[in-house]
Design a protein around this motif. Structure first.
Motif, PDB file in Angstrom:
ATOM      1  N   TYR B 110      -7.934   9.948   0.886  1.00 38.60           N
ATOM      2  CA  TYR B 110      -7.162  10.074  -0.348  1.00 38.60           C
ATOM      3  C   TYR B 110      -7.216  11.512  -0.853  1.00 38.60           C
ATOM      4  CZ  TYR B 110      -5.557   9.243  -5.123  1.00 38.60           C
ATOM      5  OH  TYR B 110      -4.864   9.282  -6.298  1.00 38.60           O
ATOM      6  N   PRO B 132      -0.956   7.395  -2.876  1.00 43.13           N
ATOM      7  CA  PRO B 132      -0.992   6.057  -2.255  1.00 43.13           C
ATOM      8  C   PRO B 132       0.332   5.717  -1.565  1.00 43.13           C
ATOM      9  CG  PRO B 132      -1.755   5.978  -4.521  1.00 43.13           C
ATOM     10  CD  PRO B 132      -1.153   7.333  -4.315  1.00 43.13           C
ATOM     11  N   HIS B 133       1.416   6.195  -2.142  1.00 36.31           N
ATOM     12  CA  HIS B 133       2.735   5.947  -1.580  1.00 36.31           C
ATOM     13  C   HIS B 133       2.836   6.540  -0.169  1.00 36.31           C
ATOM     14  CE1 HIS B 133       7.025   5.165  -1.819  1.00 36.31           C
ATOM     15  NE2 HIS B 133       7.188   6.340  -1.224  1.00 36.31           N
ATOM     16  N   SER B 134       2.403   7.806  -0.056  1.00 30.98           N
ATOM     17  CA  SER B 134       2.481   8.497   1.221  1.00 30.98           C
ATOM     18  C   SER B 134       1.555   7.842   2.254  1.00 30.98           C
ATOM     19  CB  SER B 134       2.111   9.964   1.025  1.00 30.98           C
ATOM     20  OG  SER B 134       2.496  10.728   2.125  1.00 30.98           O
ATOM     21  N   ARG B 136       0.634   4.727   2.292  1.00 29.99           N
ATOM     22  CA  ARG B 136       1.199   3.437   2.658  1.00 29.99           C
ATOM     23  C   ARG B 136       2.251   3.629   3.751  1.00 29.99           C
ATOM     24  NH1 ARG B 136       1.375   1.610  -2.320  1.00 29.99           N
ATOM     25  NH2 ARG B 136       3.509   2.292  -2.703  1.00 29.99           N
ATOM     26  N   LEU B 137       3.027   4.710   3.605  1.00 32.19           N
ATOM     27  CA  LEU B 137       4.077   5.013   4.575  1.00 32.19           C
ATOM     28  C   LEU B 137       3.507   5.181   5.976  1.00 32.19           C
ATOM     29  CD1 LEU B 137       7.148   5.983   4.981  1.00 32.19           C
ATOM     30  CD2 LEU B 137       6.155   8.269   4.874  1.00 32.19           C
ATOM     31  N   GLY B 139       0.711   3.896   6.981  1.00 39.65           N
ATOM     32  CA  GLY B 139      -0.055   2.708   7.348  1.00 39.65           C
ATOM     33  C   GLY B 139      -1.555   2.852   7.203  1.00 39.65           C
ATOM     34  N   SER B 141      -3.198   2.461   4.061  1.00 40.37           N
ATOM     35  CA  SER B 141      -3.552   2.037   2.704  1.00 40.37           C
ATOM     36  C   SER B 141      -4.965   1.515   2.596  1.00 40.37           C
ATOM     37  CB  SER B 141      -2.599   0.931   2.243  1.00 40.37           C
ATOM     38  OG  SER B 141      -1.307   1.443   2.165  1.00 40.37           O
ATOM     39  N   THR B 142      -5.504   0.992   3.703  1.00 34.58           N
ATOM     40  CA  THR B 142      -6.825   0.369   3.635  1.00 34.58           C
ATOM     41  C   THR B 142      -7.955   1.362   3.864  1.00 34.58           C
ATOM     42  OG1 THR B 142      -6.668  -0.152   5.973  1.00 34.58           O
ATOM     43  CG2 THR B 142      -5.957  -1.855   4.420  1.00 34.58           C
ATOM     44  N   LEU B 144      -8.329   4.528   2.352  1.00 36.78           N
ATOM     45  CA  LEU B 144      -8.277   5.612   1.374  1.00 36.78           C
ATOM     46  C   LEU B 144      -9.608   6.324   1.192  1.00 36.78           C
ATOM     47  CD1 LEU B 144      -6.189   4.070  -1.565  1.00 36.78           C
ATOM     48  CD2 LEU B 144      -5.424   5.349   0.431  1.00 36.78           C
ATOM     49  N   SER B 250       9.260  -0.955   6.837  1.00 34.50           N
ATOM     50  CA  SER B 250       8.709  -0.224   5.686  1.00 34.50           C
ATOM     51  C   SER B 250       9.207   1.213   5.594  1.00 34.50           C
ATOM     52  CB  SER B 250       7.181  -0.220   5.774  1.00 34.50           C
ATOM     53  OG  SER B 250       6.795   0.345   7.013  1.00 34.50           O
ATOM     54  N   ASP B 252      10.572   4.463   4.512  1.00 35.94           N
ATOM     55  CA  ASP B 252      10.644   5.029   3.163  1.00 35.94           C
ATOM     56  C   ASP B 252      12.075   5.444   2.873  1.00 35.94           C
ATOM     57  OD1 ASP B 252       9.846   8.086   1.643  1.00 35.94           O
ATOM     58  OD2 ASP B 252       9.714   6.085   0.749  1.00 35.94           O
TER      59      ASP B 252
END
Lengths: 299, 254
Positions: B110, B132-134, B136-137, B139, B141-142, B144, B250, B252
């Motif tokens: 992060y 977080p958006h970037s 998530r893009l 993959g 997100s878990t 961070l 997904s 963007d």
């Protein structure tokens, strides 16, 4: 400006990069200490020399055989001299009065006053003493080799210039040595602070690379290093001032009554000195950081 | 698909090399008389053996140094003799991905992505929203709060892509993005870069993964001994990546 970011980055490298920081801190401290000791000492020395110089005067001794008219003419001549600030007459009786202790007793034993009357001539500028003496001498010499004077009323002319010159030479030497030492120490400190910054640039080269890559402005990249350098300098200066304060209160203050020199009115004020020292400590380290950043951080 | 590709080819030029020559201070020739135009939305491979001038090409675009001769335009602006003070602002509009990831080892995933926003003066709110958006893009997100050394090579490269793309730059430059990765992971990274390209971002990828280039069939600029020796668009773009991409919904939209 994101000052929180700059400060946390600067502190982060100080922690991780502590050995060179401590070396730089100690050098700045020693430099500041030496400056802190030498500035008052040269101040005192200069003050003493100036004091002697300001009391410098030409004494024109009046021949006992001189007539009143000759003496009056001499006074007019002295007052008309362009280098002379003031002329003060000292009569034979006053000269005897000014003698003290055993000398006074001795002169009383003589039964008559051996001291001549004199004019004490204060020059406008201490450097003009020689010019005044020369203007009172006439070009012709007497047979005994003693210089002859422009007025028959003059018996002898004396000045204390030789002594003053000695004092001035010594204080000049002290000052010169002090400045030489100070400049060397300042250079050493600046270089060591610079070296610290260089090492921390090296330690943070990945951060710097990433910052450049994502488009941080050059000053954004430089600020943490500048803060780090100034922090080292300010800490060194602060410790030096604290040590001087302790030294002053435990050693100097108790004896200052006994040594008039320490209490001389033109001795520098301690808080003024503190200000000078802190500013120079910070300037030294800013100089060191600045030079290093210019050379090693091409952003 | 063909219609939209045609539109992209007619987009405004993003990168223009005009007879660009770069000679290094030690006299080494980096690039000689290179001319090419890369347009908005294009996906361009830059290929050639080691020392052929690929890195020079990329570093010129990043404005790491001046071209010795010729002119270089980014988004229509001549950057050949750009004011030094302006360079950071140019770089904020160029995402960069490298073979060695260039992640900061003492910061979390992060924080690595947030760092690039932080040093360009973004607000906290902006950072909290964009990072977080970037991630998530790409993959991640878990992950961070993991540190880079706790991630696989492919994951680390995803972090660096997330960092490069967090500001949605119009141009993404990748220098050997799969050079340190095994073929399977490489494919995943290429898919990710392709998806970013699909959002309208112009992408330049330097690589010597011949297989990948052949497979994707995009425009290829080949460099050899500091010269552009080949610049060709495939007659028909492969649908392969589009097909793979359709299974990952997904994309963007930004």
């Amino acid at each position: 400006m994101n000052f929180r970011f700059f400060f946390s980055e600067a502190l982060r490298t100080l922690r991780r990069n502590s050995a060179p920081s401590i070396a730089a801190f100690l050098t700045v401290m020693v430099t500041t200490l030496v400056l802190g000791v030498f500035i008052p000492i040269t101040n005192i020395a200069t003050g003493a020399a100036n004091d002697v110089r300001s009391r410098l005067m030409v004494e024109v001794f009046i021949s006992d055989a001189a007539t009143k008219a000759e003496v009056a003419a001499l006074k007019g001549k002295l007052e008309a001299n362009q280098y002379v600030k003031s002329v003060n007459y000292v009569s034979k009786a006053e000269a005897q009065e000014s003698l003290s202790g055993t000398l006074k007793d001795a002169s009383e034993l003589l039964g008559k006053n051996p001291l001549p009357a004199s004019y004490q001539v204060t020059p406008k500028d201490p450097d003009q003493v020689d010019a005044i003496v020369q203007s009172l001498q006439s070009s012709a010499k007497t047979s005994s080799g003693k210089p002859s004077y422009v007025s028959p009323a003059i018996d002898d002319v004396q000045n204390r210039e030789d002594q003053t010159n000695k004092i001035l030479t010594i204080t000049g030497g002290v000052k010169f040595a002090m400045w030489g030492l100070a400049i060397l120490l300042v250079l050493t400190s600046a270089l060591l602070v610079g070296n610290t910054i260089r090492l921390s640039i090296y330690a943070r080269r990945r951060e710097v690379e990433v910052m450049r890559m994502v488009g941080a402005t050059s000053w954004f990249i430089r600020w943490p290093f500048v803060i780090e350098g100034v922090f080292v300098g300010a800490a060194g200066g602060l410790f030096a001032v604290l040590m001087l304060l302790i030294f002053k209160q435990t050693v100097i203050d108790p004896v200052s009554d006994k040594f008039a020199l320490f209490a001389a009115p033109d001795t520098i004020n301690f808080w003024g000195l503190t200000l000078i020292l802190m500013v120079s400590a910070v300037l030294i380290s800013a100089l060191g950081s600045g030079m290093t950043l210019r050379r090693f951080l091409r952003v | 698909m063909n219609a939209s590709e045609t539109v992209r080819q007619m987009g405004s030029p993003v990168v223009e090399f005009e007879h660009v020559t770069k000679v290094y201070d030690d006299g080494t020739l980096g690039l000689e008389n290179a001319s090419t135009v890369i347009r908005e939305g294009e996906f361009v491979f830059l290929v050639g053996p080691t020392g052929c001038g690929k890195s020079t090409f990329i570093r010129l675009m990043m404005k790491e140094f001046d071209a010795t001769e010729g002119h270089l335009y980014i988004a229509g602006r001549d950057i050949t003799h750009m004011d030094r003070d302006r360079i950071p602002f140019l770089r904020r509009n160029i995402g960069a991905v490298f073979q060695d990831f260039k992640l900061l080892p003492n910061r979390t995933v992060y924080d690595n992505v947030a760092y690039s926003l932080l040093v360009t003066g973004a607000s906290r709110a902006e950072i909290r929203q964009k990072v977080p958006h970037s991630l998530r893009l790409v993959g991640l997100s878990t992950k961070l709060h993991n540190y880079p050394d706790q991630l696989s090579g492919g994951e680390q490269q995803r972090v660096s892509i997330a960092r490069a793309f967090v500001n949605h730059p119009p141009l993404l430059i990748c220098d050997e993005p799969t050079g340190n990765l095994d073929p399977e992971t490489s494919l995943g990274i290429m898919q990710l870069i392709y998806r970013i390209n699909r959002t309208g971002t112009t992408v330049v990828v330097a690589t010597h993964d011949k297989q990948m280039v052949d497979r994707m069939r995009r425009r290829v600029i080949e460099l050899k001994d500091s010269h552009i020796v080949r610049d060709e668009r495939a007659a028909q773009y492969t649908q392969e990546f589009a097909a793979i991409d359709d299974t990952h919904q997904s994309v963007d939209a930004a």
